[in-house]
Design a protein around this motif. Structure first.
Motif, PDB file in Angstrom:
ATOM      1  N   TYR A  35       0.824  -1.205   0.000  1.00 61.20           N
ATOM      2  CA  TYR A  35       0.000   0.000   0.000  1.00 61.20           C
ATOM      3  C   TYR A  35       0.862   1.260   0.000  1.00 61.20           C
ATOM      4  O   TYR A  35       0.559   2.242  -0.686  1.00 61.20           O
ATOM      5  N   GLY A  36       1.948   1.220   0.797  1.00 60.96           N
ATOM      6  CA  GLY A  36       2.838   2.372   0.830  1.00 60.96           C
ATOM      7  C   GLY A  36       3.500   2.618  -0.517  1.00 60.96           C
ATOM      8  O   GLY A  36       3.626   3.766  -0.972  1.00 60.96           O
ATOM      9  N   GLY A  37       3.927   1.536  -1.174  1.00 61.97           N
ATOM     10  CA  GLY A  37       4.552   1.681  -2.491  1.00 61.97           C
ATOM     11  C   GLY A  37       3.580   2.212  -3.521  1.00 61.97           C
ATOM     12  O   GLY A  37       3.942   3.077  -4.338  1.00 61.97           O
ATOM     13  N   LEU A  38       2.342   1.709  -3.503  1.00 60.98           N
ATOM     14  CA  LEU A  38       1.336   2.198  -4.448  1.00 60.98           C
ATOM     15  C   LEU A  38       1.015   3.666  -4.202  1.00 60.98           C
ATOM     16  O   LEU A  38       0.868   4.444  -5.159  1.00 60.98           O
ATOM     17  N   THR A  39       0.922   4.054  -2.925  1.00 60.07           N
ATOM     18  CA  THR A  39       0.657   5.454  -2.604  1.00 60.07           C
ATOM     19  C   THR A  39       1.779   6.358  -3.098  1.00 60.07           C
ATOM     20  O   THR A  39       1.541   7.428  -3.683  1.00 60.07           O
ATOM     21  N   LEU A  40       3.015   5.925  -2.882  1.00 58.90           N
ATOM     22  CA  LEU A  40       4.160   6.705  -3.349  1.00 58.90           C
ATOM     23  C   LEU A  40       4.175   6.797  -4.865  1.00 58.90           C
ATOM     24  O   LEU A  40       4.462   7.870  -5.430  1.00 58.90           O
ATOM     25  N   LEU A  41       3.846   5.690  -5.548  1.00 59.70           N
ATOM     26  CA  LEU A  41       3.827   5.693  -7.010  1.00 59.70           C
ATOM     27  C   LEU A  41       2.769   6.646  -7.540  1.00 59.70           C
ATOM     28  O   LEU A  41       3.023   7.423  -8.478  1.00 59.70           O
ATOM     29  N   ILE A  42       1.575   6.617  -6.922  1.00 60.99           N
ATOM     30  CA  ILE A  42       0.502   7.525  -7.347  1.00 60.99           C
ATOM     31  C   ILE A  42       0.909   8.979  -7.122  1.00 60.99           C
ATOM     32  O   ILE A  42       0.665   9.855  -7.967  1.00 60.99           O
ATOM     33  N   PHE A  43       1.554   9.236  -5.972  1.00 58.35           N
ATOM     34  CA  PHE A  43       1.994  10.592  -5.672  1.00 58.35           C
ATOM     35  C   PHE A  43       3.006  11.086  -6.711  1.00 58.35           C
ATOM     36  O   PHE A  43       2.913  12.217  -7.205  1.00 58.35           O
ATOM     37  N   VAL A  44       3.965  10.230  -7.070  1.00 58.37           N
ATOM     38  CA  VAL A  44       4.977  10.615  -8.065  1.00 58.37           C
ATOM     39  C   VAL A  44       4.331  10.869  -9.420  1.00 58.37           C
ATOM     40  O   VAL A  44       4.660  11.849 -10.106  1.00 58.37           O
ATOM     41  N   LEU A  45       3.393   9.999  -9.822  1.00 62.09           N
ATOM     42  CA  LEU A  45       2.718  10.189 -11.108  1.00 62.09           C
ATOM     43  C   LEU A  45       1.931  11.491 -11.134  1.00 62.09           C
ATOM     44  O   LEU A  45       1.939  12.214 -12.136  1.00 62.09           O
TER      45      LEU A  45
END
Length: 296
Positions: A35-45
């Motif tokens: 979940y943390g990785g997905l959140t970070l990925l969405i934030f970067v995108l």
């Protein structure tokens, strides 16, 4: 007692039970990491896409103009150095505008702090004059600090015209909302025994607040007020760019004129920077004395 008997008496000692707990824990850790990785990925995108959209809508591209970031400061410093003999005279010339900026900040801080003091006491549980209206007063403070000073100033300038008065009112409104919130949090920690003692003697609500609460919270109130004064000096200079007077107004004119008046812009920058540093150090010293008892 044997291990078998202990396992039957306490299931937590069963190896299979421990293994189950460990596997559940590791699965939860892996899930949180996912979940943390997905959140970070969405934030970067979102950041990348937002930057690309903003870059496309700019008058000039960010990457094309990045190499020219230092051109304007270099021109200002170059012209100011060439005309350095005029610098003392320019500092004297713009000193009245600096006094106007400080006056705007000081008056708006005093008015805003007084309004914030009243709002804080009216919105604090256990102290409020009308407990049912606590939510109303808190929403009023939320609105006052949610609207930026520059927006309020632009509306007031449209109504009242340019000058220091719109800037003072705009900063005072925002200050009242911000300090009211901070003051309320401090007042919530006040000891209610003096208030109850005054109430038993027939003291009015104002007398209970003035004699029972204010002496307890005055050091923190003054500390927050000084901190807000620093912020308001910066705010009053910024509002000058929209025609609210003070040093910011003079800075906008000198910067808009371009080459030939960059020496004036440099003098104004020096005045503003020196003033902010001076009041920052002065208020920090007194805030330390108030909150920590530092007498150095």
């Amino acid at each position: 007692m044997s291990d078998t008997t202990l396992s039957r008496a306490d299931p937590s000692h069963d190896p299979s039970h421990v293994a189950t707990i460990q596997s559940s824990y590791m699965a939860e850790v892996q899930r949180r990491r996912l979940y943390g990785g997905l959140t970070l990925l969405i934030f970067v995108l979102l950041m990348v896409s937002g930057f690309m959209i903003a870059d496309d809508r700019n008058a000039g591209g960010f990457w094309e103009g990045l190499s020219q970031v230092g051109d304007y400061p270099a021109e200002v410093l170059s012209e100011a150095w060439e005309k350095r003999a005029d610098l003392p005279g320019l500092l004297v010339k713009y000193f009245p505008a600096l006094i106007e900026t400080i006056n705007i900040a000081a008056v708006s801080t005093l008015i805003g702090a007084a309004a914030g003091l009243v709002l804080s006491l009216l919105s604090t549980r256990g102290l409020a004059r009308w407990p049912r209206l606590i939510g109303l007063f808190r929403r009023i403070m939320d609105i006052m600090r949610a609207v930026p000073e520059i927006v309020i100033a632009l509306v007031l300038i449209f109504v009242l015209g340019g000058g220091p008065v719109p800037a003072m009112i705009a900063i005072a409104i925002h200050t009242a909302g911000a300090l009211g919130k901070l003051f309320s949090e401090v007042a919530e920690n006040a000891d209610l025994k003096p208030v109850e003692g005054l109430a038993s003697t027939g003291a009015t609500w104002g007398q209970r607040m003035w004699l029972g609460v204010i002496p307890q919270v005055a050091p923190n109130y003054l500390s927050y007020g000084l901190l807000r004064f620093e912020i308001n000096i910066r705010a009053s200079a910024i509002l000058g760019f929209v025609g609210a007077g003070g040093l910011g107004y003079e800075l906008r004119n000198s910067m808009a004129w371009g080459p030939g008046r960059f020496d004036e812009a440099a003098a104004i920058f020096l005045l503003l920077f020196g003033t902010i540093v001076f009041f920052d150090q002065l208020s920090s010293r007194y805030r330390n004395r108030l909150t920590e008892g530092d007498r150095t």
